[in-house]
Motif scaffolding. Structure first.
Motif, PDB file in Angstrom:
ATOM      1  N   ASP A 436     -13.794 -16.472 -20.902  1.00 44.16           N
ATOM      2  CA  ASP A 436     -13.883 -17.831 -21.433  1.00 44.16           C
ATOM      3  C   ASP A 436     -14.748 -18.670 -20.514  1.00 44.16           C
ATOM      4  OD1 ASP A 436     -11.953 -17.859 -19.394  1.00 44.16           O
ATOM      5  OD2 ASP A 436     -10.991 -19.640 -20.208  1.00 44.16           O
ATOM      6  N   SER A 460     -10.343 -24.706 -19.231  1.00 49.13           N
ATOM      7  CA  SER A 460     -11.075 -23.860 -20.173  1.00 49.13           C
ATOM      8  C   SER A 460     -11.567 -24.669 -21.373  1.00 49.13           C
ATOM      9  CB  SER A 460     -10.188 -22.710 -20.651  1.00 49.13           C
ATOM     10  OG  SER A 460     -10.841 -21.958 -21.645  1.00 49.13           O
ATOM     11  N   SER A 462     -12.363 -23.130 -24.000  1.00 50.76           N
ATOM     12  CA  SER A 462     -12.006 -22.279 -25.134  1.00 50.76           C
ATOM     13  C   SER A 462     -10.611 -22.551 -25.667  1.00 50.76           C
ATOM     14  CB  SER A 462     -12.098 -20.801 -24.717  1.00 50.76           C
ATOM     15  OG  SER A 462     -13.379 -20.497 -24.228  1.00 50.76           O
ATOM     16  N   PRO A 468      -9.440 -17.575 -24.578  1.00 47.60           N
ATOM     17  CA  PRO A 468     -10.490 -16.607 -24.249  1.00 47.60           C
ATOM     18  C   PRO A 468     -10.713 -15.619 -25.390  1.00 47.60           C
ATOM     19  CG  PRO A 468      -8.977 -16.887 -22.412  1.00 47.60           C
ATOM     20  CD  PRO A 468      -8.361 -17.595 -23.578  1.00 47.60           C
ATOM     21  N   THR A 469     -11.940 -15.116 -25.516  1.00 42.99           N
ATOM     22  CA  THR A 469     -12.290 -14.192 -26.588  1.00 42.99           C
ATOM     23  C   THR A 469     -12.765 -12.871 -26.011  1.00 42.99           C
ATOM     24  OG1 THR A 469     -14.513 -15.142 -26.667  1.00 42.99           O
ATOM     25  CG2 THR A 469     -12.878 -16.023 -28.206  1.00 42.99           C
ATOM     26  N   LEU A 478     -20.650 -17.700 -25.563  1.00 49.51           N
ATOM     27  CA  LEU A 478     -19.587 -18.681 -25.387  1.00 49.51           C
ATOM     28  C   LEU A 478     -20.146 -20.041 -25.783  1.00 49.51           C
ATOM     29  CD1 LEU A 478     -18.321 -17.436 -21.895  1.00 49.51           C
ATOM     30  CD2 LEU A 478     -17.214 -17.040 -24.102  1.00 49.51           C
TER      31      LEU A 478
END
Length: 518
Positions: A436, A460, A462, A468-469, A478
């Motif tokens: 992320d 973050s 995200s 997070p991905t 991102l």
């Protein structure tokens, strides 16, 4: 033996039945001329492909049969008739197209050899010089087709045939109303990509027999240089530009000229020093000045055109206003206005275009919070050196989430001043990395204590989008949703590693990081 007739599945033909009723037999003579000798295969639309003999001219032919004929075979027959009008050494010759209602068939040149699909399947990806030569032949064939006002519609590794004598020929045109010359040109990018990587970057109707490209979370294919070593940067750029619809596709003759230049350079052992790409449209310009086909150049030209148009509008309005004022005796105010309030405002605000942010070694450092040993600190510079072959190589771990209460590792970037961001692109050696984007207001220091504070203080970006991905390819994007916010300190944080099959355990390399902003 060649797989003549192979190609992508189309919406019209994808569900075509394999011929059973009225199926031909060895020795049968069609149209009192074409004797069938051997059933080769069924193509991707369910049609039978046979090797035959023209008993009049005593030459080998390929016969593609479809059941039934009649209206359902119209598209196949029309495409064959259109293709027969174009004679070119890199196009399969079409000799006949016959509809018997019960079945229909097209008679074409027989090519002893194999398709590009089978060649790659047997030998693996090709060296850059050979990939260029094949793409050059395909583009040359398309130039001949497009010069007649037609399109091919089926540029594919299965319809690109490599003869035993080295000739490259394009077969099985299937153009319909949905096809275009641009789609043909972009498919040459697919041929280059497939030849260099063994993967096909284009989506197909139905189930494809080709390995799909490694893709990022947005579905974009990884660049050839991310998949294998030894691909020249300019060839990588050309391939990805042809696949990227944000970059204007060149005309087929311009692409042929460029590939011909690269092809000649490889034969003269000057393969690595051919310089920047240059597309010259159809010989319409006598200038030899290189022109780079890249989004920022195209957008810059577009901006200049818009500015010129707006300036012209203002000029015309100014002339009209002056004339109108002179005729009516209306006075002009000190600021140039006429005192009227209903004059339209022609000023238009264009959305800003993200640009790459240049990163240098002194702008990045590795964050390895306790209990990390911070042994990787010297490798941070390798993520911004513009070389995909160098990398920050993380250590091996026995579990994907690092273990020993270690939350992960990151790369901290100090932009020097607050900047608005669009996205961060992270290139890794393998997919499956969970990461992320995090931001903070300062860098607490390049030390174990500083790394601990970074983990505590940075937040973050995200979280609002689900946290997070995990990357699905070797390029992970991102995105920054709010481009109005500005950040000076940005960190790409890795919290989960993929399994590396080379050695039992979890590990990844971060090859390159790129930032885009305003």
């Amino acid at each position: 033996m060649t797989q003549v007739g192979e190609g992508h599945e189309t919406a019209a033909d994808g569900a075509g039945p394999v011929m059973t009723f009225g199926a031909p037999a060895v020795g049968e003579i069609l149209a009192e001329r074409y004797q069938l000798e051997q059933h080769v295969n069924n193509d991707s639309a369910g049609r039978q492909v046979w090797r035959g003999i023209d008993v009049i001219l005593r030459r080998a032919v390929a016969v593609v049969l479809r059941h039934p004929g009649g209206d359902s075979a119209t598209e196949m027959l029309q495409a064959a008739v259109a293709a027969s009008r174009v004679i070119h050494p890199n196009l399969v010759g079409v000799y006949d197209a016959i509809d018997e209602q019960q079945r229909a068939y097209v008679v074409r040149e027989w090519v002893d050899g194999e398709s590009l699909r089978d060649l790659i399947g047997a030998e693996g990806p090709l060296d850059p010089a050979r990939a260029i030569a094949i793409a050059h032949s395909v583009a040359d064939a398309l130039t001949a087709v497009h010069a007649t006002g037609m399109v091919h519609g089926n540029v594919h590794p299965g319809s690109t045939l490599i003869a035993d004598d080295g000739r490259v020929v394009l077969a099985d045109a299937r153009a319909d109303a949905a096809d275009s010359a641009e789609a043909d040109v972009r498919a040459v990018g697919g041929i280059l990509y497939f030849a260099l990587t063994g993967h096909w970057p284009h989506a197909e109707v139905g189930q494809s027999g080709l390995p799909d490209a490694n893709r990022d979370s947005s579905g974009n294919p990884a660049a050839p240089r991310q998949i294998r070593a030894g691909v020249p940067a300019y060839l990588d750029d050309l391939t990805m530009d042809l696949l990227d619809r944000r970059v204007a596709a060149p005309a087929s003759d311009a692409l042929t000229a460029e590939l011909g230049r690269l092809d000649a350079a490889s034969e003269d052992d000057e393969f690595e020093d051919v310089g920047p790409l240059r597309f010259v449209q159809g010989g319409s310009s006598g200038s030899s000045e290189p022109v780079r086909s890249a989004p920022k150049i195209l957008l810059g030209v577009g901006a200049l055109v818009v500015i010129a148009i707006i300036g012209l509008i203002f000029g015309i309005n100014a002339i009209n206003d002056t004339s109108s004022n002179a005729d009516s005796g209306q006075s002009t105010t000190a600021d140039g206005g006429t005192g009227q309030t209903d004059t339209p405002d022609v000023t238009q605000t264009q959305a800003p275009v993200p640009k790459p942010i240049k990163l240098t070694a002194d702008m990045v450092r590795i964050v390895d919070p306790p209990p990390g040993d911070r042994d990787d600190t010297a490798e941070a510079k390798l993520t911004v050196d513009g070389d995909q072959e160098t990398a920050w190589k993380l250590a091996w771990y026995s579990q994907p989430k690092f273990g020993n209460n270690k939350k992960g590792m990151g790369l901290l970037i100090d932009l020097g001043e607050a900047r608005s961001l669009s996205e961060v692109q992270v290139f890794t050696s393998m997919p499956g990395v969970v990461m992320d984007l995090r931001v903070g207001t300062s860098d607490p220091g390049d030390s174990s204590t500083g790394d601990k504070k970074v983990l505590e203080q940075f937040t973050s970006l995200s979280d609002a989008e689900g946290g997070p991905t995990k990357s699905t390819g070797t390029k992970h994007v991102l995105s920054v949703a709010d481009s109005t916010q500005k950040y000076q300190y940005v960190m790409v944080f890795l919290s989960e590693l993929p399994r590396n099959e080379d050695t039992p355990g979890y590990q990844v390399n971060v090859n390159e990081i790129e930032l885009y902003g305003y």
